[in-house]
Design an enzyme around this catalytic site. Structure first.
Site, PDB file in Angstrom:
ATOM      1  N   VAL A   1     -42.653  55.779 -10.484  1.00  0.00           N
ATOM      2  CA  VAL A   1     -43.676  55.539 -11.247  1.00  0.00           C
ATOM      3  C   VAL A   1     -44.017  54.978 -12.363  1.00  0.00           C
ATOM      4  CG1 VAL A   1     -44.913  57.810 -10.154  1.00  0.00           C
ATOM      5  CG2 VAL A   1     -43.799  57.797 -12.384  1.00  0.00           C
ATOM      6  N   TYR A   6     -32.418  65.648 -14.225  1.00  0.00           N
ATOM      7  CA  TYR A   6     -33.195  64.771 -13.218  1.00  0.00           C
ATOM      8  C   TYR A   6     -34.235  63.948 -14.071  1.00  0.00           C
ATOM      9  CZ  TYR A   6     -37.332  63.925 -10.378  1.00  0.00           C
ATOM     10  OH  TYR A   6     -38.531  63.132  -9.969  1.00  0.00           O
ATOM     11  N   SER A  14     -38.400  57.022  -9.985  1.00  0.00           N
ATOM     12  CA  SER A  14     -37.705  57.396  -8.926  1.00  0.00           C
ATOM     13  C   SER A  14     -36.859  56.431  -7.992  1.00  0.00           C
ATOM     14  CB  SER A  14     -38.867  57.974  -7.856  1.00  0.00           C
ATOM     15  OG  SER A  14     -39.242  59.100  -8.456  1.00  0.00           O
ATOM     16  N   TYR A  42     -42.785  57.624  -0.333  1.00  0.00           N
ATOM     17  CA  TYR A  42     -43.529  58.876   0.082  1.00  0.00           C
ATOM     18  C   TYR A  42     -44.430  58.732   1.130  1.00  0.00           C
ATOM     19  CZ  TYR A  42     -41.574  58.737  -4.588  1.00  0.00           C
ATOM     20  OH  TYR A  42     -40.948  58.453  -5.927  1.00  0.00           O
ATOM     21  N   LYS A  78     -33.555  57.810  -7.641  1.00  0.00           N
ATOM     22  CA  LYS A  78     -33.225  58.554  -6.533  1.00  0.00           C
ATOM     23  C   LYS A  78     -32.346  57.712  -5.269  1.00  0.00           C
ATOM     24  CE  LYS A  78     -37.295  61.761  -6.875  1.00  0.00           C
ATOM     25  NZ  LYS A  78     -38.255  61.376  -7.755  1.00  0.00           N
TER      26      LYS A  78
HETATM   27  N1  GLN Z   1     -40.380  61.271 -13.268  1.00  0.00           N
HETATM   28  C1  GLN Z   1     -41.321  61.279 -12.078  1.00  0.00           C
HETATM   29  C2  GLN Z   1     -41.613  62.930 -11.662  1.00  0.00           C
HETATM   30  O1  GLN Z   1     -40.884  63.646 -11.520  1.00  0.00           O
HETATM   31  C3  GLN Z   1     -40.678  60.491 -11.178  1.00  0.00           C
HETATM   32  C4  GLN Z   1     -41.630  60.445  -9.743  1.00  0.00           C
HETATM   33  C5  GLN Z   1     -41.858  59.170  -9.373  1.00  0.00           C
HETATM   34  O2  GLN Z   1     -41.410  58.229  -9.855  1.00  0.00           O
HETATM   35  N2  GLN Z   1     -42.159  59.057  -8.149  1.00  0.00           N
HETATM   36  O3  GLN Z   1     -42.796  63.206 -11.587  1.00  0.00           O
END
Ligand code: GLN
Length: 317
Positions: free
Chosen positions: A271, A203, A70, A253, A73
């Site tokens: 993650v 994505y 993520s 988050y 993003k």
């Molecule tokens: N690819 C992961 C997902 O969509 C990314 C989530 C993350 O890094 N928080 O669940």
């Protein structure tokens, strides 16, 4: 804020951070839906600091590529803000902390398909859709952007530049029911122009980009440097400030408040265990340790950034 540390002092300090924070025992979790992340050794730990004066400091496994997940993003949002259709983007996604997990469905349903912010999965799917309206392969565009900003093979002592791990993406895609559910909700509420499956696929490929701490710190430098990246202007000063604000309020988050309390810097986690943190005017920091806390943020990475902030005075407060 104390922003100047002598080169030798910063080298020693981040060396010490690695010594203290590299996990010695396995604790924390790995994401259920991305099997290959469980195979990364728990004791990997790296940190890199890219400064606005052009220096890069690093220690530990700072040159080992990992899955950015993520953290992507932040960069897709920056790319979307480079365009001319930002008014439309901000009518499709808000800028409020969600207070819920990054892949929650409930809030999206209750709030009629308008994601709370661009850093939860639903918001990133909208940003991806927005980018795909002009560039069908938004993930390839992201890769080009990151390669340009992170510096490539030559300047990096022959090291590999950012790559999309297509095998990892395919495996994540095979267990992406939840992200597909989010995309279908968005589509049902009229907040997705492309097919839900195509947006999720793109994505997931963005999330599967492999980069090292050094490369991510360099790629994120524009956020600390009034929008000026290692390869020219990325954003205006004001837009760079705004991305930083969204990182501070939404980047971790439902742990954004706790991270602001402990670290006091805008940050964005993934993650894969990476966290990109920004010290405005001074540096971008990337720390990586693969095991996660209950909110999906790097356990040792967060502790290391809290320690670094306390020891340097680096904070926006
Ligand atoms: N690819 C992961 C997902 O969509 C990314 C989530 C993350 O890094 N928080 O669940």
């Amino acid at each position: 804020m104390t922003t100047t540390l002598h080169t030798a002092a910063l080298d020693d300090l981040i060396g010490d951070i690695v010594l203290h924070h590299r996990p010695r025992h396995e604790s924390g979790t790995v994401p259920r839906n991305i099997p290959f992340l469980a195979e990364v050794p728990f004791d990997r730990f790296g940190i890199a600091v890219a400064t606005t004066s052009g220096d890069v400091f690093s220690s530990g496994d700072a040159d080992v590529p990992f899955s950015i997940q993520s953290i992507s993003k932040v960069f897709t949002l920056a790319m979307a803000l480079q365009g001319t259709r930002t008014g439309r983007l901000w009518s499709r996604v808000l800028r409020e902390p969600s207070g819920t997990s990054f892949n929650s469905l409930v809030q999206l349903e209750a709030e009629q398909g308008i994601p709370r912010n661009p850093f939860i999965n639903a918001g990133a799917l909208v940003v991806t859709d927005h980018l795909m309206e002009e560039t069908p392969d938004a993930a390839a565009r992201l890769l080009r952007f990151l390669t340009e900003q992170a510096g490539n093979q030559e300047g990096d002592g022959g090291r590999q530049g950012p790559v999309i791990d297509e095998a990892a993406a395919a495996s994540e895609l095979a267990s992406s029911s939840r992200n597909l559910a989010l995309a279908h909700f968005l589509k049902d509420f009229g907040n997705l122009t492309q097919a839900a499956g195509a947006v999720v696929e793109n994505y997931v490929r963005q999330c599967s980009i492999m980069m090292s701490c050094v490369q991510l710190a360099k790629a994120g430098l524009f956020l600390a440097n009034d929008g000026q990246g290692t390869a020219g202007t990325v954003l205006s000063r004001n837009e760079a400030k705004r991305v930083g604000s969204i990182m501070l309020t939404c980047g971790m988050y439902d742990a954004a408040g706790e991270f602001a309390y402990r670290v006091g810097l805008p940050g964005k986690s993934g993650v894969g265990g990476g966290i990109l943190a920004i010290v405005p005017g001074h540096c971008a920091i990337c720390v990586w340790s693969p095991r996660l806390d209950a909110k999906g943020n790097s356990l040792a990475g967060t502790a290391a950034l809290a320690d670094l902030s306390d020891r340097t005075g680096w904070s926006v407060f």
